[in-house]
Design an enzyme around this catalytic site. Sequence first.
Site, PDB file in Angstrom:
ATOM      1  N   ALA A  65     -12.781  -7.499  -0.865  1.00  0.00           N
ATOM      2  CA  ALA A  65     -13.956  -7.215  -1.409  1.00  0.00           C
ATOM      3  C   ALA A  65     -12.968  -6.730  -3.293  1.00  0.00           C
ATOM      4  O   ALA A  65     -11.207  -6.478  -3.262  1.00  0.00           O
ATOM      5  CB  ALA A  65     -14.409  -5.666  -1.327  1.00  0.00           C
ATOM      6  N   GLY A 110     -12.770  -8.145   3.309  1.00  0.00           N
ATOM      7  CA  GLY A 110     -13.503  -9.124   3.001  1.00  0.00           C
ATOM      8  C   GLY A 110     -13.611 -10.717   3.277  1.00  0.00           C
ATOM      9  O   GLY A 110     -13.908 -11.133   3.382  1.00  0.00           O
ATOM     10  N   GLU A 113     -13.518 -10.746   6.517  1.00  0.00           N
ATOM     11  CA  GLU A 113     -14.949 -10.888   7.101  1.00  0.00           C
ATOM     12  C   GLU A 113     -15.575 -12.533   6.801  1.00  0.00           C
ATOM     13  O   GLU A 113     -16.902 -12.342   7.730  1.00  0.00           O
ATOM     14  CB  GLU A 113     -15.362  -9.554   6.436  1.00  0.00           C
ATOM     15  CG  GLU A 113     -14.930  -8.207   6.905  1.00  0.00           C
ATOM     16  CD  GLU A 113     -15.487  -6.664   6.099  1.00  0.00           C
ATOM     17  OE1 GLU A 113     -15.563  -6.744   5.025  1.00  0.00           O
ATOM     18  OE2 GLU A 113     -16.257  -6.081   6.564  1.00  0.00           O
ATOM     19  N   GLU A 133      -8.703  -2.615   5.282  1.00  0.00           N
ATOM     20  CA  GLU A 133      -8.893  -1.244   4.505  1.00  0.00           C
ATOM     21  C   GLU A 133      -9.164  -0.054   4.495  1.00  0.00           C
ATOM     22  O   GLU A 133      -9.142   1.310   3.540  1.00  0.00           O
ATOM     23  CB  GLU A 133     -10.641  -1.392   4.946  1.00  0.00           C
ATOM     24  CG  GLU A 133     -11.692  -2.441   4.335  1.00  0.00           C
ATOM     25  CD  GLU A 133     -11.537  -3.736   4.812  1.00  0.00           C
ATOM     26  OE1 GLU A 133     -10.648  -3.561   5.757  1.00  0.00           O
ATOM     27  OE2 GLU A 133     -12.090  -4.866   5.341  1.00  0.00           O
TER      28      GLU A 133
HETATM   29  N1  COA Z   1      -8.914  -7.354  -5.336  1.00  0.00           N
HETATM   30  C1  COA Z   1      -8.617  -7.201  -6.615  1.00  0.00           C
HETATM   31  N2  COA Z   1      -7.991  -8.034  -7.102  1.00  0.00           N
HETATM   32  C2  COA Z   1      -6.878  -7.999  -6.151  1.00  0.00           C
HETATM   33  C3  COA Z   1      -6.781  -7.724  -4.496  1.00  0.00           C
HETATM   34  C4  COA Z   1      -8.430  -6.975  -4.903  1.00  0.00           C
HETATM   35  N3  COA Z   1      -8.550  -6.930  -2.936  1.00  0.00           N
HETATM   36  N4  COA Z   1      -6.231  -8.381  -4.239  1.00  0.00           N
HETATM   37  C5  COA Z   1      -5.265  -9.219  -4.902  1.00  0.00           C
HETATM   38  N5  COA Z   1      -5.843  -8.522  -6.855  1.00  0.00           N
HETATM   39  C6  COA Z   1      -5.195  -8.697  -7.877  1.00  0.00           C
HETATM   40  C7  COA Z   1      -4.044  -7.503  -8.138  1.00  0.00           C
HETATM   41  O1  COA Z   1      -4.584  -6.747  -7.953  1.00  0.00           O
HETATM   42  C8  COA Z   1      -2.997  -9.273  -8.723  1.00  0.00           C
HETATM   43  O2  COA Z   1      -3.973  -8.865 -10.147  1.00  0.00           O
HETATM   44  P1  COA Z   1      -2.652  -8.936 -11.326  1.00  0.00           P
HETATM   45  O3  COA Z   1      -2.089 -10.075 -11.169  1.00  0.00           O
HETATM   46  O4  COA Z   1      -4.162  -8.805 -12.140  1.00  0.00           O
HETATM   47  O5  COA Z   1      -2.474  -7.435 -11.036  1.00  0.00           O
HETATM   48  C9  COA Z   1      -3.497 -10.424  -8.170  1.00  0.00           C
HETATM   49  O6  COA Z   1      -4.377 -10.418  -7.506  1.00  0.00           O
HETATM   50  C10 COA Z   1      -2.433 -10.903  -7.284  1.00  0.00           C
HETATM   51  O7  COA Z   1      -1.840 -10.042  -6.223  1.00  0.00           O
HETATM   52  P2  COA Z   1      -0.703  -9.287  -6.235  1.00  0.00           P
HETATM   53  O8  COA Z   1      -0.986  -7.680  -5.481  1.00  0.00           O
HETATM   54  O9  COA Z   1       0.208  -9.116  -7.766  1.00  0.00           O
HETATM   55  O10 COA Z   1      -0.271 -10.123  -5.279  1.00  0.00           O
HETATM   56  P3  COA Z   1       0.924 -10.218  -4.561  1.00  0.00           P
HETATM   57  O11 COA Z   1       2.000 -11.072  -3.594  1.00  0.00           O
HETATM   58  O12 COA Z   1       2.162  -9.097  -4.096  1.00  0.00           O
HETATM   59  O13 COA Z   1       0.613  -9.873  -2.427  1.00  0.00           O
HETATM   60  C11 COA Z   1      -1.729  -8.858  -0.935  1.00  0.00           C
HETATM   61  C12 COA Z   1      -1.083 -10.137  -2.026  1.00  0.00           C
HETATM   62  C13 COA Z   1      -3.068  -9.684  -0.601  1.00  0.00           C
HETATM   63  C14 COA Z   1      -0.363  -8.284  -0.097  1.00  0.00           C
HETATM   64  C15 COA Z   1      -1.964  -7.735  -1.939  1.00  0.00           C
HETATM   65  O14 COA Z   1      -2.304  -8.979  -3.545  1.00  0.00           O
HETATM   66  C16 COA Z   1      -3.296  -6.714  -0.890  1.00  0.00           C
HETATM   67  O15 COA Z   1      -2.861  -6.183  -0.318  1.00  0.00           O
HETATM   68  N6  COA Z   1      -4.391  -6.886  -1.575  1.00  0.00           N
HETATM   69  C17 COA Z   1      -5.685  -6.020  -0.951  1.00  0.00           C
HETATM   70  C18 COA Z   1      -5.792  -6.533   0.432  1.00  0.00           C
HETATM   71  C19 COA Z   1      -6.718  -5.674   0.548  1.00  0.00           C
HETATM   72  O16 COA Z   1      -7.038  -4.487   0.202  1.00  0.00           O
HETATM   73  N7  COA Z   1      -7.935  -5.901   0.448  1.00  0.00           N
HETATM   74  C20 COA Z   1      -9.341  -5.126   1.173  1.00  0.00           C
HETATM   75  C21 COA Z   1     -10.215  -4.697   0.376  1.00  0.00           C
HETATM   76  S1  COA Z   1     -11.608  -4.129   0.661  1.00  0.00           S
END
Ligand code: COA
Length: 258
Positions: A65, A110, A113, A133
């Site tokens: 999400a 999500g 999911e 989460e």
């Molecule tokens: N919601 C909003 N933005 C997200 C996102 C999310 N779930 N997942 C990634 N992004 C965004 C980042 O904020 C970043 O944006 P920016 O460039 O404007 O700063 C961009 O996508 C790239 O992500 P980044 O975190 O820089 O990539 P990474 O390779 O370092 O890490 C992940 C990849 C997937 C490990 C990491 O993005 C992450 O942990 N995301 C969240 C996962 C999560 O908790 N999902 C459940 C949500 S309820």
Amino acid sequence: MYQTLLTELVNGILTITINRPDKLNALNKDVFTDLEAVVDEIKNNAAIQSAIITGAGSKAFVAGADISEFEGLGKNAATELAKRGQDIFLKIEHSPKPVIAAVNGFALGGGCELAMACHFRIAAENARFGQPEVNLGLTPGYGGTQRLTQLIGKGRAIELLISGKMIDANAALQYGLVNYVVPASELLNKANEVLSNINTKAPLAIAACIRAANAVYDETQNGYKTEIEAFGECFGTDDMKEGTKAFLEKRIPKFIGK
Ligand code: COA
């Protein structure tokens, strides 16, 4: 037509690409609106026999999400958001036409999911699955606690849910979360190959199989009864007559979806 999705219809297969690669295809309000509409399109457009959901770019299917939309949400708004997500994912799960996920990278929160709401999943070797989460002080809200438990069993599901850890594509295969793991370059070919075969089968029988399999997890239905009814209904279809006749005449059946 869609703000956040790219769609392409080839040989009856609609490929739906969630297209926010700079945000790792995170699910925001606009993606939900588009996903809801595309499930209706799948159902209502007779030229579509089945669909693939994938993510834009090489890094992510969907990284969850959109966390930026959580800011300032209170209890009621968050409850409504979870209900909206669950309703859309239920619609995918109950699509009478097959919808599969081609998981091309991170499928987190999500995203996992969404993949689980599809009828089955094919993963690229770089796919990663998880429900992170708990790292945010949250539970999954779009059906993750339920479908993960259904798909991989309670012990494995609870470990993933309460640790927030990710598993790779091969672990997902071993757990039964995905049906195939292929090199990333082969992912869409494999998804198309699998659906091309399915698309030669009788559409009403496919829809009935999906309905009966979903009934296993619906406490308002007796799945065995649903299956009996589905079996009987198939005997009233032209396709059943064609399928059985073609078998006896040793030829390939030609199904029309009636
Ligand atoms: N919601 C909003 N933005 C997200 C996102 C999310 N779930 N997942 C990634 N992004 C965004 C980042 O904020 C970043 O944006 P920016 O460039 O404007 O700063 C961009 O996508 C790239 O992500 P980044 O975190 O820089 O990539 P990474 O390779 O370092 O890490 C992940 C990849 C997937 C490990 C990491 O993005 C992450 O942990 N995301 C969240 C996962 C999560 O908790 N999902 C459940 C949500 S309820």
